[in-house]
Design a protein around this motif. Structure first.
Motif: not given
Ligand code: ATP
Length: 259
Positions: A2-26
């Protein structure tokens, strides 16, 4: 389990450290976003904060410089747009989503057939499309377009076109609906109507939207993430984020243009 499943199931969509640079500009800097299943989540922030970039990363219009995207716990960072749509992560309000010279009903039938993975060559075949009539009519009724069933998309007023886009998105049975500025270009009356429609469509699914209209955001969202200069500066309910001093100063400063 139960517990593990709940933790996993709460977030349906997640990002981690999502980064986008455009020619050097973050434009997006190490964003950790967590969208809980069954919620309406809004991404807000002043102009140039990086909202569209985050949205385009999530919907695969852009490739991240670094970081990861997870959908139902699966790393989808390198998965193509078409296959994430098959998995139920669907972006709405793409102009291409609606065929201007097809009727409302035909547009919805085409979307329904697309969901079944039907061959594109077949979409003109009346017999094949007929099997979708009942479901198409249900969706058309649900978005309040019953009277306009036989009108072509191009004939519809702007707000009704948006309702049609919602119907064609719902036809794909999304688990997560990604809405890019759903109120853009709408008048006050249409805003009320489309708002109610989003609320209704969100039942039993998750919605993530980028939206500038803060009263709509306040009304619809369970959770709000506030971006400024590519970073999340606050997160919570509207009551919480709207009282956050950093959020207040980000919005006050935005009128004076920081780029
Ligand atoms: N393709 C690109 N090339 C270079 N810079 C870009 C590109 N796309 C976005 N940017 C820059 O990244 C920053 C974030 O832009 P983005 O469009 O994501 O912000 P936004 O929060 O959606 O803004 P708005 O509310 O004005 O739509 C801006 O400074 C923008 O100029």
């Amino acid at each position: 389990m139960g517990e593990v499943y709940e933790l996993v199931s709460t977030a349906i969509l997640e990002t981690r450290g999502l980064t986008k640079q455009f020619s050097g500009f973050t434009a997006v800097k190490s964003v950790d976003l967590s969208v809980k299943e069954g919620t309406i989540h809004a991404l807000i922030g002043p102009n140039g904060a990086g909202k569209s970039t985050v949205f385009n990363l999530l919907t695969k219009f852009l490739v991240p410089t670094s970081g990861q995207i997870f959908y139902r716990g699966e790393d989808i960072t390198s998965v193509e747009a078409a296959s994430i749509a098959q998995r139920g992560l669907v972006r709405s309000f793409q102009i291409s989503a609606v065929f201007p010279h097809l009727s409302v009903r035909e547009n919805v039938r085409v979307a329904l057939q697309r969901k079944r993975g039907g061959c594109f060559d077949f979409w003109r075949s009346e017999k094949i499309l007929d099997q979708y009539n009942d479901r198409a009519d249900e969706l058309i009724d649900a978005v309040g377009l019953s009277e306009f069933r036989t009108h072509t998309a191009v004939e519809l007023a702007y707000g009704r076109k948006r309702a049609l886009e919602i119907a064609t998105t719902l036809a794909l049975e999304p688990n997560v609906m990604l809405l890019d500025e759903p109120m853009a270009g709408l008048g006050r009356e249409d805003i009320g109507r489309i708002s109610a429609l989003i609320k209704q469509s969100a039942k039993g699914r998750t919605v993530l939207m980028v939206e500038h209209n803060l009263s709509v955001v306040a009304d619809l969202s369970d959770t709000i993430s506030v971006l400024q200069r590519g970073e999340i500066i606050a997160e919570g309910t509207y009551a919480e984020v709207s009282q956050n001093p950093q959020v207040i100063s980000a919005y006050m400063g935005s009128g004076h243009g920081h780029h």
